[in-house]
Write an enzyme that holds these catalytic residues in place. Structure first.
Site, short mmCIF file in Angstrom:
data_model
loop_
_atom_site.label_atom_id
_atom_site.label_comp_id
_atom_site.label_asym_id
_atom_site.label_seq_id
_atom_site.Cartn_x
_atom_site.Cartn_y
_atom_site.Cartn_z
CD GLU A 12 -6.21 3.88 -0.71
OE1 GLU A 12 -5.77 3.80 0.44
OE2 GLU A 12 -5.92 4.80 -1.49
CG HIS A 316 -3.34 6.96 -3.16
ND1 HIS A 316 -3.30 8.29 -2.78
CD2 HIS A 316 -4.57 6.53 -2.86
CE1 HIS A 316 -4.47 8.63 -2.27
NE2 HIS A 316 -5.26 7.57 -2.29
#
Length: 351
Positions: A12, A316
């Site tokens: 990301e 994450h």
């Protein structure tokens, strides 16, 4: 030692890649060369809270850095040896104090003595752990892994103005421990907090009332049929509200926060946190998805194998696993698709 090259656009392309890289550079002593910092964000490059994390890493280790400037897309960090001491950092905006602390606390915990770190900035801001999540949830899990840190809210800093201050007392001599949490086990307790700073107490009461109703709806009363919800009014420089809810089980735990804003009903703030908790409870996971990515790094340093389940595999989590592999090899294994429940196995090198 040879430097580690990290591409900040991986996955990301957020700031987590930089922060985890800084922590691992401190822990391993290996220089860090990062490019494409936060390339996946609308405003790429170093923002104030990321710059504060870089400067904190330099300060606690006596290292040096090249390219550390606002908006910079790349930097080179040459760590020294982290040393115990008293440190103070000011982000200068509502940037997340929690993320700066999580960058340097593991390195200070491995130092030979105790440390105190004070960080000024945002304590209740979007896209970051709130103070309560850090002090009540993250710190409790870290204690189980042998890392002891006591956090105190000197002053709340609500988004967008910030102005908060957090103090962390870090015990040195940490020896990282593994964990086993494939199942959450039986329910033990739930607790909710309704916070307001420089606003009417009635807003906190409305949040608390909705939070209590939500916890009862989820069947999270104690043995006496009670639900623990407290109202907290911290000192603050600007107005703001937040809700925090946590649940503990025999081997698992989860916590969620929600933030208020102008025009957002107090009841909606509480419902957001309760709905997140409900989604967690609909899985069989031991940990919430935020905690899952935050335990990876300490477990990669532990003296044994760890296994746990998460309510969702997050970007994450995958980003942290990737950065850990660049420094320590393929010690993290994940199963499950993104945004679905998954399992994680961490087998440190040499174990």
């Amino acid at each position: 030692m040879p430097p580690v090259a990290v591409d900040g656009s991986w996955g990301e392309g957020g700031g987590q890649i930089l922060r985890t890289s800084l922590t691992l550079s401190l822990l391993t002593g290996r220089p860090l060369f990062v490019e494409n910092i936060r390339a996946g964000r609308p405003k790429p490059g170093l923002r104030p809270q990321h710059l504060a994390a870089v400067r904190a890493a330099v300060a606690v280790s006596g290292g040096r850095v090249e390219g550390a400037a606002l908006g910079s897309g790349g930097l080179r960090f040459f760590p020294g040896k982290p040393g115990a001491g008293q440190y103070s950092f000011d982000i200068g905006t509502a940037g997340a104090t929690s993320l700066v602390l999580q960058t340097v606390v593991p390195a200070l915990a491995l130092a030979g003595g105790d440390s105190t770190v004070t960080v000024s900035g945002g304590t209740h801001v979007p896209w970051a752990p709130t103070f309560e999540y850090l002090s009540r949830h993250w710190a409790a899990v870290m204690a189980g892994l042998g890392l002891r840190v006591r956090l105190r809210l000197e002053r709340a800093g609500f988004y967008p103005r910030g102005g908060g201050c957090v103090r962390a007392d870090v015990s040195g001599g940490w020896r990282p421990k593994p964990l086993a949490a494939s199942e959450r086990g039986a329910f033990q307790r739930a607790h909710g907090l309704s916070l307001v700073g420089r606003l009417a107490t009635s807003i906190a009461a409305r949040q608390a009332g909705e939070l209590e109703k939500g916890l009862r709806r989820l069947g999270l009363e104690d043995a006496f049929g009670e639900v623990a919800v407290d109202v907290v009014e911290p000192a603050a420089r600007s107005p703001g509200t937040a809700v925090y809810v946590e649940t503990e089980f025999e081997t698992g735990r989860a916590a969620f926060s929600a933030l208020g804003r102008r025009g957002k009903p107090a009841e909606q703030v509480a419902r957001e946190a309760v709905n997140e908790l409900a989604r967690f409870l609909h899985t069989d996971a031991a940990f919430d998805y935020h905690l899952a990515d935050q335990v990876l790094l300490p477990l990669a340093l532990a003296d044994g194998e760890s296994r746990f389940t998460t309510s969702a595999v997050s970007e994450h989590l995958l980003a942290n696993a990737h950065v850990i592999s660049l420094f320590l090899g393929q010690v993290v294994q994940t199963s499950g698709d993104v945004r679905t429940p998954g399992q994680v196995r961490v087998c440190p090198t040499g174990v």
